[in-house]
Design a protein around this motif. Structure first.
Motif, PDB file in Angstrom:
ATOM      1  N   MET A 182       0.846  -1.180   0.000  1.00 47.10           N
ATOM      2  CA  MET A 182       0.000   0.000   0.000  1.00 47.10           C
ATOM      3  C   MET A 182       0.887   1.238   0.000  1.00 47.10           C
ATOM      4  O   MET A 182       1.910   1.283   0.663  1.00 47.10           O
ATOM      5  CB  MET A 182      -0.917  -0.011   1.223  1.00 47.10           C
ATOM      6  N   GLU A 183       0.464   2.232  -0.725  1.00 44.68           N
ATOM      7  CA  GLU A 183       1.209   3.476  -0.825  1.00 44.68           C
ATOM      8  C   GLU A 183       1.197   4.214   0.514  1.00 44.68           C
ATOM      9  O   GLU A 183       0.191   4.226   1.220  1.00 44.68           O
ATOM     10  CB  GLU A 183       0.548   4.325  -1.912  1.00 44.68           C
ATOM     11  N   ASP A 184       2.341   4.848   0.850  1.00 47.40           N
ATOM     12  CA  ASP A 184       2.461   5.546   2.131  1.00 47.40           C
ATOM     13  C   ASP A 184       1.418   6.636   2.314  1.00 47.40           C
ATOM     14  O   ASP A 184       0.874   6.798   3.409  1.00 47.40           O
ATOM     15  CB  ASP A 184       3.852   6.161   2.281  1.00 47.40           C
ATOM     16  N   SER A 185       1.119   7.390   1.257  1.00 53.30           N
ATOM     17  CA  SER A 185       0.157   8.485   1.419  1.00 53.30           C
ATOM     18  C   SER A 185      -1.238   7.946   1.737  1.00 53.30           C
ATOM     19  O   SER A 185      -1.949   8.505   2.569  1.00 53.30           O
ATOM     20  CB  SER A 185       0.126   9.381   0.179  1.00 53.30           C
ATOM     21  N   THR A 186      -1.623   6.838   1.117  1.00 52.59           N
ATOM     22  CA  THR A 186      -2.925   6.232   1.405  1.00 52.59           C
ATOM     23  C   THR A 186      -2.956   5.702   2.835  1.00 52.59           C
ATOM     24  O   THR A 186      -3.939   5.902   3.557  1.00 52.59           O
ATOM     25  CB  THR A 186      -3.216   5.081   0.415  1.00 52.59           C
ATOM     26  N   LEU A 187      -1.895   5.054   3.242  1.00 55.66           N
ATOM     27  CA  LEU A 187      -1.798   4.543   4.607  1.00 55.66           C
ATOM     28  C   LEU A 187      -1.818   5.691   5.614  1.00 55.66           C
ATOM     29  O   LEU A 187      -2.475   5.609   6.656  1.00 55.66           O
ATOM     30  CB  LEU A 187      -0.508   3.725   4.753  1.00 55.66           C
ATOM     31  N   ALA A 188      -1.141   6.785   5.294  1.00 57.85           N
ATOM     32  CA  ALA A 188      -1.126   7.951   6.181  1.00 57.85           C
ATOM     33  C   ALA A 188      -2.511   8.579   6.291  1.00 57.85           C
ATOM     34  O   ALA A 188      -2.936   8.980   7.376  1.00 57.85           O
ATOM     35  CB  ALA A 188      -0.110   8.982   5.688  1.00 57.85           C
ATOM     36  N   VAL A 189      -3.237   8.660   5.181  1.00 59.67           N
ATOM     37  CA  VAL A 189      -4.586   9.240   5.203  1.00 59.67           C
ATOM     38  C   VAL A 189      -5.511   8.392   6.064  1.00 59.67           C
ATOM     39  O   VAL A 189      -6.274   8.906   6.889  1.00 59.67           O
ATOM     40  CB  VAL A 189      -5.147   9.395   3.765  1.00 59.67           C
ATOM     41  N   LYS A 190      -5.445   7.081   5.907  1.00 56.14           N
ATOM     42  CA  LYS A 190      -6.294   6.192   6.708  1.00 56.14           C
ATOM     43  C   LYS A 190      -5.902   6.257   8.185  1.00 56.14           C
ATOM     44  O   LYS A 190      -6.762   6.210   9.065  1.00 56.14           O
ATOM     45  CB  LYS A 190      -6.219   4.766   6.179  1.00 56.14           C
TER      46      LYS A 190
ATOM     47  N   ARG B 186      -1.087   2.790  12.341  1.00 54.34           N
ATOM     48  CA  ARG B 186      -0.672   2.140  11.095  1.00 54.34           C
ATOM     49  C   ARG B 186      -0.926   0.640  11.181  1.00 54.34           C
ATOM     50  O   ARG B 186      -1.418   0.039  10.232  1.00 54.34           O
ATOM     51  CB  ARG B 186       0.812   2.418  10.844  1.00 54.34           C
ATOM     52  N   GLN B 187      -0.617   0.044  12.331  1.00 55.34           N
ATOM     53  CA  GLN B 187      -0.882  -1.387  12.526  1.00 55.34           C
ATOM     54  C   GLN B 187      -2.369  -1.693  12.380  1.00 55.34           C
ATOM     55  O   GLN B 187      -2.751  -2.679  11.756  1.00 55.34           O
ATOM     56  CB  GLN B 187      -0.422  -1.849  13.911  1.00 55.34           C
ATOM     57  N   LYS B 188      -3.209  -0.849  12.965  1.00 52.06           N
ATOM     58  CA  LYS B 188      -4.655  -1.054  12.886  1.00 52.06           C
ATOM     59  C   LYS B 188      -5.142  -0.990  11.440  1.00 52.06           C
ATOM     60  O   LYS B 188      -5.951  -1.818  11.021  1.00 52.06           O
ATOM     61  CB  LYS B 188      -5.399  -0.022  13.735  1.00 52.06           C
ATOM     62  N   VAL B 189      -4.651  -0.003  10.701  1.00 51.61           N
ATOM     63  CA  VAL B 189      -5.061   0.147   9.304  1.00 51.61           C
ATOM     64  C   VAL B 189      -4.649  -1.079   8.501  1.00 51.61           C
ATOM     65  O   VAL B 189      -5.455  -1.634   7.744  1.00 51.61           O
ATOM     66  CB  VAL B 189      -4.461   1.437   8.684  1.00 51.61           C
ATOM     67  N   LEU B 190      -3.408  -1.515   8.665  1.00 51.77           N
ATOM     68  CA  LEU B 190      -2.935  -2.682   7.928  1.00 51.77           C
ATOM     69  C   LEU B 190      -3.711  -3.939   8.280  1.00 51.77           C
ATOM     70  O   LEU B 190      -4.031  -4.757   7.408  1.00 51.77           O
ATOM     71  CB  LEU B 190      -1.442  -2.885   8.157  1.00 51.77           C
ATOM     72  N   THR B 191      -4.041  -4.101   9.544  1.00 50.12           N
ATOM     73  CA  THR B 191      -4.824  -5.258   9.968  1.00 50.12           C
ATOM     74  C   THR B 191      -6.223  -5.218   9.353  1.00 50.12           C
ATOM     75  O   THR B 191      -6.730  -6.236   8.880  1.00 50.12           O
ATOM     76  CB  THR B 191      -4.925  -5.312  11.506  1.00 50.12           C
ATOM     77  N   ARG B 192      -6.844  -4.058   9.348  1.00 52.19           N
ATOM     78  CA  ARG B 192      -8.184  -3.935   8.766  1.00 52.19           C
ATOM     79  C   ARG B 192      -8.161  -4.225   7.264  1.00 52.19           C
ATOM     80  O   ARG B 192      -9.080  -4.853   6.746  1.00 52.19           O
ATOM     81  CB  ARG B 192      -8.747  -2.552   9.027  1.00 52.19           C
ATOM     82  N   ILE B 193      -7.113  -3.773   6.587  1.00 48.97           N
ATOM     83  CA  ILE B 193      -7.004  -4.037   5.153  1.00 48.97           C
ATOM     84  C   ILE B 193      -6.790  -5.522   4.915  1.00 48.97           C
ATOM     85  O   ILE B 193      -7.410  -6.113   4.021  1.00 48.97           O
ATOM     86  CB  ILE B 193      -5.848  -3.217   4.537  1.00 48.97           C
ATOM     87  N   LYS B 194      -5.957  -6.130   5.719  1.00 48.53           N
ATOM     88  CA  LYS B 194      -5.639  -7.549   5.553  1.00 48.53           C
ATOM     89  C   LYS B 194      -6.879  -8.423   5.705  1.00 48.53           C
ATOM     90  O   LYS B 194      -7.051  -9.411   4.993  1.00 48.53           O
ATOM     91  CB  LYS B 194      -4.574  -7.961   6.565  1.00 48.53           C
ATOM     92  N   TYR B 195      -7.738  -8.089   6.642  1.00 51.69           N
ATOM     93  CA  TYR B 195      -8.893  -8.933   6.940  1.00 51.69           C
ATOM     94  C   TYR B 195     -10.208  -8.419   6.357  1.00 51.69           C
ATOM     95  O   TYR B 195     -11.266  -8.914   6.713  1.00 51.69           O
ATOM     96  CB  TYR B 195      -9.024  -9.138   8.453  1.00 51.69           C
TER      97      TYR B 195
END
Length: 103
Positions: free
Chosen positions: A1-9, A93-102
């Motif tokens: 995932m792009e950093d800017s998208t991850l940062a926005v989320k 950031r961990q929360k966002v990545l976990t939500r995307i993963k699942y």
């Protein structure tokens, strides 16, 4: 995932968890740097004026009490806000990545 998208989320979660409104342009080269600078300023205000709100926010964000106390007790006073900002950004950031993963 792009950093800017991850940062926005991550910013969206922070706005909810900290009860802040931020109009940041995170479509820059270092979006997490921008987010860190903004969050550090907000945390300084909370440390100085509304420590109870900061404590409640740490609970909502899910920063462990041990980690929070370690930052408060062992960091240089001028670095406390910055280190808390790092811990918060890492957790969001961990929360966002976990939500995307699942999702």
């Amino acid at each position: 995932m792009e950093d800017s998208t991850l940062a926005v989320k991550s910013l969206e979660l922070l706005q909810k968890d900290l009860g802040i409104e931020a109009d940041l342009d995170l479509q820059v080269e270092n979006p997490f740097g921008e987010l860190h600078a903004y969050l550090t300023t907000q945390i300084r205000v909370l440390l100085d004026r509304n420590f109870d709100k900061l404590l409640n926010s740490m609970y909502r964000i899910d920063i462990s009490e041990t980690k929070f106390k370690a930052i408060l007790n062992f960091s240089a006073p001028e670095k406390v806000a910055s280190e808390l900002a790092n811990a918060i950004i890492d957790r969001e950031r961990q929360k966002v990545l976990t939500r995307i993963k699942y999702s």
